[in-house]
Design a protein around this motif. Structure first.
Motif: not given
Length: 204
Positions: A162-186
Motif C-alpha cells: 500500500t506504500g506504492v499502490v494504495s487501497p484505492d487502486v485495489a478498489a479501482l477508483k478512477p482518476c480525476a479527469d485532467p483540468e483541461w478536459l474538465t474545463q472543456l466539458n464544462a
C-alpha cells in the motif's frame, strides 16, 4: 517481432516485456532492445541484434520524446505505440497485444513511478500472456478501467504494498479527469453537448 524502447527510463520497457508474448502468441517473441532514445540512430548493436533475429517488424514503444523518429526510420517495418504519458502508453500497447485481453482473463496493475514491483509483474504477466497496466499510486486512469471492462478481464492482480499502490487502486477508483478536459466539458455542457473522455493516444 522485436521491440525497441528507450534505455533512459523504465516504464515503457516493463510494459513491452509483459506484452511481447501476447502480441503474437503463435510466433516466437523477439527481444526487447534498449536504445539511446534521443539519438538519431539505434546504434550498431541494436541493428545487429535485429538482423540476427531476422526481425520483420519492429515495435517502437513511446513517443518521439522517448524514441526518436531517426531510430524509427532505421529499423525494419516500424510500428509506434505511444500515449499521452507512461500509463497511457502501456494501455495503448496492451490494446495492440491480443486485443488487450491477453489469453488468461487476468490483468496486472503496478505503479508507474518506480520499477521493482512492476519488474516482477512484467515477468509474471509475460508468462500468463496477461496485460500489465501502469497506474499512479492512488487511482486508476479511466482509459485503463475502460480497457479492463471492454476486454472482460475477470481477475485484477495488484502488485506492491500500500506504500506504492494504495487501497484505492485495489478498489479501482478512477482518476480525476485532467483540468483541461474538465474545463472543456464544462464549456460543452453550457450548450448541451455531451462530455468527452480522454483518449490515451492523444498527444503521443
Amino acid at each position: 517481432v522485436s521491440t525497441v524502447v528507450t534505455g533512459r527510463d523504465f516504464p515503457d520497457a516493463l510494459a513491452a516485456v509483459a506484452a511481447r508474448k501476447s502480441y503474437a502468441p503463435a510466433a516466437p517473441p523477439g527481444p526487447v532492445l534498449l536504445a539511446q532514445g534521443e539519438s538519431s540512430s539505434p546504434g550498431a548493436t541494436v541493428l545487429r541484434v535485429l538482423r540476427d533475429y531476422r526481425t520483420v517488424q519492429t515495435r517502437i514503444v513511446g513517443g518521439t520524446g522517448a524514441v526518436s523518429a531517426g531510430i524509427e526510420g532505421a529499423v525494419p517495418s516500424p510500428e509506434r505505440y505511444a500515449g499521452i504519458d507512461r500509463y497511457a502508453t502501456a494501455a495503448v500497447l496492451n490494446n495492440a497485444s491480443a486485443g488487450g485481453a491477453g489469453l488468461s482473463g487476468i490483468a496486472y496493475l503496478a505503479t508507474g513511478r518506480n520499477f521493482p514491483a512492476a519488474l516482477s509483474a512484467s515477468a509474471a504477466a509475460s508468462v500468463l500472456h496477461a496485460p500489465l497496466y501502469l497506474v499512479p499510486r492512488t487511482c486508476v486512469p479511466r482509459y485503463v478501467l475502460a480497457e479492463l471492462e471492454r476486454n472482460g478481464i475477470r481477475t485484477v492482480r495488484i502488485v506492491g504494498g500500500t506504500g506504492v499502490v494504495s487501497p484505492d487502486v485495489a478498489a479501482l477508483k478512477p482518476c480525476a479527469d485532467p483540468e483541461w478536459l474538465t474545463q472543456l466539458n464544462a464549456a460543452r455542457a453550457s450548450f448541451g453537448a455531451l462530455p468527452l473522455t480522454e483518449d490515451p493516444r492523444a498527444g503521443g
